[in-house]
Design a protein around this motif. Structure first.
Motif, PDB file in Angstrom:
ATOM      1  N   GLY A 260      -7.305   6.601  -1.485  1.00 54.75           N
ATOM      2  CA  GLY A 260      -8.346   6.150  -2.386  1.00 54.75           C
ATOM      3  C   GLY A 260      -9.187   5.053  -1.767  1.00 54.75           C
ATOM      4  N   LEU A 261      -8.546   4.177  -1.027  1.00 56.18           N
ATOM      5  CA  LEU A 261      -9.259   3.086  -0.368  1.00 56.18           C
ATOM      6  C   LEU A 261     -10.229   3.630   0.680  1.00 56.18           C
ATOM      7  CD1 LEU A 261      -9.574   0.024   0.016  1.00 56.18           C
ATOM      8  CD2 LEU A 261      -7.701   0.128   1.679  1.00 56.18           C
TER       9      LEU A 261
ATOM     10  N   MET B  40       0.838  -1.197   0.000  1.00 52.50           N
ATOM     11  CA  MET B  40       0.000   0.000   0.000  1.00 52.50           C
ATOM     12  C   MET B  40       0.880   1.257   0.000  1.00 52.50           C
ATOM     13  SD  MET B  40      -3.428   0.378   0.145  1.00 52.50           S
ATOM     14  CE  MET B  40      -4.046  -0.968   1.152  1.00 52.50           C
ATOM     15  N   THR B  41       0.391   2.301  -0.643  1.00 58.98           N
ATOM     16  CA  THR B  41       1.029   3.613  -0.582  1.00 58.98           C
ATOM     17  C   THR B  41       0.057   4.585   0.053  1.00 58.98           C
ATOM     18  OG1 THR B  41       0.187   4.339  -2.736  1.00 58.98           O
ATOM     19  CG2 THR B  41       2.286   3.118  -2.711  1.00 58.98           C
ATOM     20  N   LEU B  42       0.531   5.767   0.405  1.00 62.75           N
ATOM     21  CA  LEU B  42      -0.349   6.758   1.014  1.00 62.75           C
ATOM     22  C   LEU B  42      -1.430   7.171   0.034  1.00 62.75           C
ATOM     23  CD1 LEU B  42      -0.998   8.446   3.478  1.00 62.75           C
ATOM     24  CD2 LEU B  42       0.637  10.168   2.679  1.00 62.75           C
ATOM     25  N   SER B  43      -1.088   7.279  -1.226  1.00 64.99           N
ATOM     26  CA  SER B  43      -2.058   7.661  -2.240  1.00 64.99           C
ATOM     27  C   SER B  43      -3.143   6.590  -2.410  1.00 64.99           C
ATOM     28  CB  SER B  43      -1.352   7.910  -3.582  1.00 64.99           C
ATOM     29  OG  SER B  43      -2.289   8.203  -4.600  1.00 64.99           O
ATOM     30  N   SER B  44      -2.711   5.330  -2.509  1.00 64.89           N
ATOM     31  CA  SER B  44      -3.693   4.254  -2.666  1.00 64.89           C
ATOM     32  C   SER B  44      -4.530   4.084  -1.413  1.00 64.89           C
ATOM     33  CB  SER B  44      -2.984   2.945  -3.025  1.00 64.89           C
ATOM     34  OG  SER B  44      -2.101   2.545  -1.994  1.00 64.89           O
ATOM     35  N   ALA B  45      -3.942   4.341  -0.247  1.00 64.60           N
ATOM     36  CA  ALA B  45      -4.690   4.238   1.012  1.00 64.60           C
ATOM     37  C   ALA B  45      -5.769   5.315   1.090  1.00 64.60           C
ATOM     38  CB  ALA B  45      -3.738   4.356   2.197  1.00 64.60           C
TER      39      ALA B  45
ATOM     40  N   GLY C 198      -8.605  -2.289  -5.075  1.00 67.87           N
ATOM     41  CA  GLY C 198      -7.552  -1.442  -4.528  1.00 67.87           C
ATOM     42  C   GLY C 198      -6.695  -2.146  -3.508  1.00 67.87           C
ATOM     43  N   VAL C 199      -7.155  -3.317  -3.046  1.00 66.24           N
ATOM     44  CA  VAL C 199      -6.375  -4.095  -2.075  1.00 66.24           C
ATOM     45  C   VAL C 199      -5.980  -5.441  -2.674  1.00 66.24           C
ATOM     46  CG1 VAL C 199      -6.329  -5.101   0.247  1.00 66.24           C
ATOM     47  CG2 VAL C 199      -7.617  -2.987  -0.171  1.00 66.24           C
ATOM     48  N   GLN C 200      -6.912  -6.058  -3.386  1.00 64.62           N
ATOM     49  CA  GLN C 200      -6.644  -7.364  -3.972  1.00 64.62           C
ATOM     50  C   GLN C 200      -5.433  -7.315  -4.899  1.00 64.62           C
ATOM     51  OE1 GLN C 200      -9.915  -8.985  -6.229  1.00 64.62           O
ATOM     52  NE2 GLN C 200      -9.231 -11.099  -5.924  1.00 64.62           N
TER      53      GLN C 200
END
Length: 285
Positions: free
Chosen positions: A202-203, A195-200, A223-225
């Protein structure tokens, strides 16, 4: 001495006595005024403390509500997350917030002497990286009896500004406390594998209103799978909460911060710790 001279001396004596009496009276009035001000301030502080404790009690009732006690998950759709709010009373303003401490990184997983939680250590490193904080070696935490995250300031090399940035995202909970992925904020989720801060971020914006039903549903979410997120240490519920009450009367402010636990298998809560400060003193909380 002439008769006129005697009258002059007597007049001066009367004036001196009158001036002295006025000074004494003025001093007594000033002391009385200060005493009244002190009493008024004490009564105001007592009123603010009582208001804060009453608000805490009402907020705790939300943590005992059936919708939370009977649910398998803890999420932001429940009353505890939506019904704690600001109240304006005559000459008094109250603001109440409830936070799930299970959404924070649990420092106890780094200091437990019986286990070396390598997954937690790796997530710790990624959390610090996401926050722009130099690595704090978990080995330096071994043997420390942690009761409050602020104890990290005792470690060598931990700067005050770094600690202030870190404190809102960490907690000291029992070792078995899992990270609630239904309430964890983006910086904490960014510590998970892949995970990155950006993807987190979005999640978090796409997180279901009712939260995830279990950790498997979380790891298979869009976004996690495929990231390889381990379910180790993760959960979808929590028993530990923080109630923050801000009380304002004119320019005087008081903050009550109370950490509570929902007792397992009952509808009761117990206060783990309670502290009253000014908002400025606990701004990092």
């Amino acid at each position: 001495m002439t008769h006129c001279g005697q009258r002059g001396v007597a007049l001066i004596s009367v004036l001196l006595i009158t001036s002295l009496a006025l000074l004494v009276v003025a001093g007594l009035m000033r002391s009385h005024r200060l005493a009244l001000q002190g009493t008024a301030q004490q009564l105001q502080q007592l009123q603010m403390r009582q208001a804060a404790l009453t608000a805490e009690s009402r907020a705790a009732q939300l943590l005992q509500a059936a919708d939370l006690q009977e649910a398998r998950t803890v999420n932001f759709s429940q009353d505890w997350a939506n019904k704690a709010e600001a109240h304006e009373l005559p000459d008094l303003e109250l603001q109440v917030r409830i936070e799930d401490l299970g959404g924070r990184f649990n420092l106890t997983r780094l200091v437990a002497t019986d286990n070396v939680d390598e997954v937690a250590q790796q997530r710790w490193a990624r959390l610090l990286e996401a926050l722009g904080i130099p690595l704090i070696d978990p080995i330096a935490l071994k043997g420390i009896t942690l009761t409050d995250p602020a104890q990290l300031q005792r470690l060598p090399g931990v700067r005050k500004e770094d600690l202030k940035r870190l404190l809102p995202w960490v907690a000291v909970l029992p070792y078995e406390a899992s990270l609630n992925v239904n309430t964890a904020p983006a910086p904490v989720l960014a510590a998970l594998e892949g995970m990155t801060l950006s993807s987190a971020r979005g999640l978090v914006s796409q997180r279901p209103a009712q939260g995830y039903s279990d950790t498997e549903a979380f790891t298979h979410a869009p976004g996690v799978q495929g990231l390889g997120v381990s379910t180790h240490g993760l959960g979808v519920s929590s028993r530990w909460f923080r109630i923050t009450v801000d009380v304002h009367i004119a320019a005087t402010r008081l903050r009550l911060v109370s950490d509570l636990e929902r007792v397992r298998h009952t509808r009761r809560t117990r206060v783990i710790q309670r502290r009253m400060t000014s908002p400025a003193e606990s701004a990092h909380e």
